[in-house]
Design an enzyme around this catalytic site. Structure first.
Site, short mmCIF file in Angstrom:
data_model
loop_
_atom_site.label_atom_id
_atom_site.label_comp_id
_atom_site.label_asym_id
_atom_site.label_seq_id
_atom_site.Cartn_x
_atom_site.Cartn_y
_atom_site.Cartn_z
N ARG A 135 -63.16 -15.74 16.31
CA ARG A 135 -64.55 -15.73 16.77
C ARG A 135 -64.79 -17.03 17.53
O ARG A 135 -63.92 -17.88 17.59
CB ARG A 135 -65.51 -15.57 15.59
N GLU A 174 -73.16 -20.74 13.83
CA GLU A 174 -72.45 -22.03 13.82
C GLU A 174 -71.90 -22.41 15.20
O GLU A 174 -70.69 -22.41 15.44
CB GLU A 174 -71.32 -22.01 12.79
N GLU A 323 -76.41 -20.02 4.13
CA GLU A 323 -75.10 -19.64 3.57
C GLU A 323 -74.71 -20.69 2.54
O GLU A 323 -74.90 -21.89 2.78
CB GLU A 323 -74.00 -19.63 4.64
N TRP A 331 -61.10 -21.75 2.69
CA TRP A 331 -60.54 -22.53 3.80
C TRP A 331 -60.20 -23.97 3.43
O TRP A 331 -59.79 -24.74 4.30
CB TRP A 331 -61.52 -22.51 4.98
N GLN A 372 -60.25 -12.73 3.10
CA GLN A 372 -60.13 -11.88 1.91
C GLN A 372 -60.27 -12.63 0.59
O GLN A 372 -60.69 -12.07 -0.40
CB GLN A 372 -58.78 -11.15 1.94
N TYR A 373 -59.90 -13.92 0.60
CA TYR A 373 -59.90 -14.69 -0.65
C TYR A 373 -61.23 -15.40 -0.95
O TYR A 373 -61.37 -16.05 -1.96
CB TYR A 373 -58.81 -15.76 -0.61
N HIS A 374 -62.17 -15.36 -0.03
CA HIS A 374 -63.40 -16.14 -0.21
C HIS A 374 -64.19 -15.66 -1.43
O HIS A 374 -64.16 -14.47 -1.77
CB HIS A 374 -64.26 -16.01 1.05
C1 GAL Z 1 -69.14 -20.11 7.51
C2 GAL Z 1 -69.37 -18.92 8.42
C3 GAL Z 1 -69.27 -17.62 7.65
C4 GAL Z 1 -68.05 -17.62 6.77
C5 GAL Z 1 -68.07 -18.83 5.87
C6 GAL Z 1 -66.91 -18.92 4.92
O1 GAL Z 1 -68.83 -21.24 8.23
O2 GAL Z 1 -70.63 -18.99 9.03
O3 GAL Z 1 -69.23 -16.54 8.57
O4 GAL Z 1 -66.91 -17.62 7.58
O5 GAL Z 1 -68.06 -19.98 6.67
O6 GAL Z 1 -66.97 -20.09 4.14
#
Ligand code: GAL
Length: 684
Positions: A135, A174, A323, A331, A372-374
């Site tokens: 993206r 973002e 969020e 990540w 997938q792991y989030h």
């Molecule tokens: C943010 C993003 C989300 C998702 C999230 C995962 O930075 O806006 O779409 O990817 O991280 O932590």
């Protein structure tokens, strides 16, 4: 027609839930403190939606953010729009009393788009074109891309701009990436020309006789990032910021043309991310919102709190955490989960700092795709994960505390000044590779917040007279307007504290010929004689006790007889030995102080005590045990104090007067909080 039909359905359903007795023309207004989640209905069969929404409703979730990556679903081929499914999703959520925020999908263009219009893909700094499949691969300056963004945003606004369950809009997702293609470079050259007018002016202000950087034609101006002429570097980042602003305005205009004024427009920023000047970009938004991720480790209430306060400072009012992580991310190096209870503690820490919404990313993981792991709230099977119960507890508590929190917001007597120009200017020439301007800010923020229990983080040009104390750590670039604002503040009776590296450069990132603190030197009655990057800490001693300066030390002089020396360096490199490290001068009822040392924690605590006492800052609740955070939110006729215990052991907080315990019930003179324990107290 569509809306009327939908409302009929909504009213029937709400009636059965017991909170819409008569048939209202509009739904009941959204709860004042909202619990939300990111929901991706496009990833699931419609037959599944109701089960998800039921689970959300049972957890007290009243907001879903949708569609911010669903461009391919909404416009599967150019000009063929399909928003019916999204309208069904919005209406399905409404049936569960869940409001929607709609994201424009422009951070994730569809494959057909980039295949047909490859010029909309950004060129990376290495000269290679980005590609489809991740993206943020678009070029934010590209006119064709903007045209396509405007069209999809307009379609969405026409469909949802009057939907009573749509609270507002998130533009894109973002903002981050730049493009280094020739057309963007030409736009930058035009931007530079508009700012500087003539090449003579530009050449003088960037001192281009240095290294033969002299320009005889606008088309010669390169793009530089990281290393280059400081005037050019700063101009590029200002151009980047203005370009994000116009990129965003393009979509705002498309939405505003059809949306009810009650629908807000925001975007989700990333805390202290410095890829653009947020004060520039936020000007056109109704509300600030950010994505609050801890990543590896656990919540650091100082750093995270400062980030909330930074975000609150964008619009200088309450904001949203649009969020945040339900337990863990995917990540970081180690994607550990927050502890049991920590997610709830964090939610209240967010609200305490002025968040009116806390929204989890995400509800359920896509079965495929990069994340997938989030952490999620339900598992891949669609049933709750262990955290669900904690989220549901937050939902209950938000519902309980919402009425007393409605209309309240933080208010601070202390402001810390922050500027992107200064941050960039230092980062481009750190001089000590370990120097981090955000850490410099936090070194003041932590102790000041612990004392005052509320701090604003704002840019240096906002009205300051409402603050008792204003602190400018590492305000390296001081524009004329900021210099005047700060001088007026001191002359008007305010206490201004300047930290290291402040007021070294002007609006073009050019050195002030009078040395630090430039135009504020006369008011201070002293200046920086020399700065030293430090290999090892040096001793300092004086009014803030005996301690050390790390990373950086500025040798100060007190020239005016009324300028006092507060701290001196001890024996170190010879130059600094016994020389002033902090000086101060009273100016009428005001005061200006310069601290040339990066004080260790203990000395900084004493310095903060000195500043706040001298400036007459009052402590919102009174002293609390170490590890307990206090967050006051003020309403017209009452104050709400949110307390969160981040210490590992039980803490008892005695209250200055009896208060109503909103969550536990009853009048209290003291509360006992376990680790991650929360109390919400009101004076009403
Ligand atoms: C943010 C993003 C989300 C998702 C999230 C995962 O930075 O806006 O779409 O990817 O991280 O932590």
């Amino acid at each position: 027609m569509r809306i009327v039909g939908m409302l009929a359905v909504v009213v029937v359903c709400l009636g059965s839930m017991g909170w819409a007795q008569a048939a209202p023309a509009q739904p009941a207004s959204a709860p004042p403190i909202l619990l939300g989640t990111a929901w991706y209905p496009e990833q699931w069969p419609e037959s599944r939606w109701d089960a998800d929404l039921t689970l959300m409703q049972q957890a007290g979730i009243h907001m879903v953010r949708v569609a911010e990556f669903a461009w391919a679903r909404m416009e599967p081929a150019e000009g063929q729009y399909d928003l019916d499914w999204l309208e069904r999703a919005v209406n399905a959520a409404a049936k569960h009393g869940i409001y929607t925020v709609i994201g424009t999908p422009t951070a994730a263009p569809p494959a057909w788009l980039t295949q047909k219009y490859p010029e909309t893909l950004r060129i990376k700094e290495d000269g290679r074109r980005d590609q489809h499949g991740n993206r943020q691969q678009f070029n934010w300056a590209n006119p064709k891309y903007r045209e396509l963004c405007r069209k999809i945003a307009a379609q969405m606004a026409q469909r949802f701009g009057h939907n009573p369950y749509v609270l507002g809009w998130q533009i894109d997702n973002e903002y981050a990436n730049q493009s280094f293609d020739p057309d963007t470079q030409k736009q930058f050259q035009d931007w530079v020309r508009a700012r500087y007018g003539t090449l003579d002016n530009l050449n003088a202000r960037w001192t281009t006789q240095y290294w033969s950087e002299w320009y005889s034609d606008w088309s010669q101006i390169p793009i530089q990032t990281g290393y280059g002429n400081p005037g050019l570097l700063l101009s590029w980042m200002r151009f980047v910021s203005d370009t994000w602003r116009s990129y965003q305005k393009n979509q705002i205009d498309a939405i505003r043309a059809s949306a009810d004024p009650r629908q807000f427009i925001t975007t989700n920023t990333m805390g202290f991310f410095d890829g653009f000047d947020h004060y520039t970009v936020e000007q056109d938004l109704d509300m600030a919102a950010w994505d609050d991720y801890v990543g590896q480790g656990h919540l650091d209430p100082v750093r995270n709190g400062a980030t909330h306060d930074l975000t609150r400072g964008f619009k200088r009012k309450n904001f949203w955490v649009i969020e945040t992580q339900p337990g863990s991310v995917n990540w970081a190096h180690i994607n550990n989960s927050l502890d049991k209870g920590e997610v709830r503690a964090m939610a209240w820490h967010d609200v305490g700092h002025g968040a009116d919404t806390v929204s989890y990313w995400q509800w359920r993981s896509a079965l495929n795709g990069q994340e997938q792991y989030h952490g999620t709230i339900v598992g891949s099977d669609g049933t709750p994960v262990p955290l669900y119960e904690e989220v549901a507890q937050i939902g209950k508590e938000f519902a309980k505390a919402g009425p007393v929190l409605a209309g309240t917001s933080p208010k601070s007597e202390v402001a810390i000044l922050y500027s992107y120009d200064s941050r960039w200017a230092i980062q481009w020439q750190k001089h000590n590779g370990d120097y981090d301007p955000v850490k410099a800010l936090l070194s003041y923020y932590g102790p000041l917040r612990a004392i005052a229990q509320s701090v604003d983080v704002v840019p240096p040009t906002v009205p300051l007279s409402g603050y008792k104390l204003v602190v400018a750590p590492a305000l390296n670039v001081l524009t004329d307007a900021a210099a005047k604002n700060l001088a007026d503040y001191v002359r008007g009776g305010g206490h201004l504290v300047l930290g290291q590296r402040t007021a070294m450069k002007d609006d073009d990132n050019t050195l002030y010929p009078e040395r630090q603190p430039g135009p504020l030197g006369a008011l201070l009655g002293g200046r920086v004689e020399q700065y030293y990057a430090l290999e090892a800490p040096v001793p300092v001693e004086g009014n803030f006790g005996a301690g050390q300066s790390q990373l950086w030390a500025e040798l100060l002089s007190a020239k005016d007889p009324s300028t006092e020396v507060l701290m001196r360096y001890g024996v170190s490199n010879g130059w600094l030995d016994h020389q002033p490290a902090a000086i101060t001068r009273k100016v009428g009822n005001g005061r200006i102080t310069y601290i040339g040392a990066w004080l260790d924690d203990a000395s900084m605590r004493k310095a903060a005590q000195w500043m706040t006492t001298d400036a007459g800052v009052h402590v919102a609740l009174g002293p609390v045990p170490e590890g307990v955070d206090v967050y006051p939110r003020y309403g017209a006729d009452h104050t709400v104090f949110i307390l969160v215990n981040f210490a590992k052991t039980n803490q008892t907080v005695s209250l200055p007067k009896e208060m109503e315990d909103v969550l536990a019930g009853g009048a209290k003179k003291a509360v006992i909080l376990p680790q991650y324990g929360v109390a919400v107290l009101t004076t009403k």
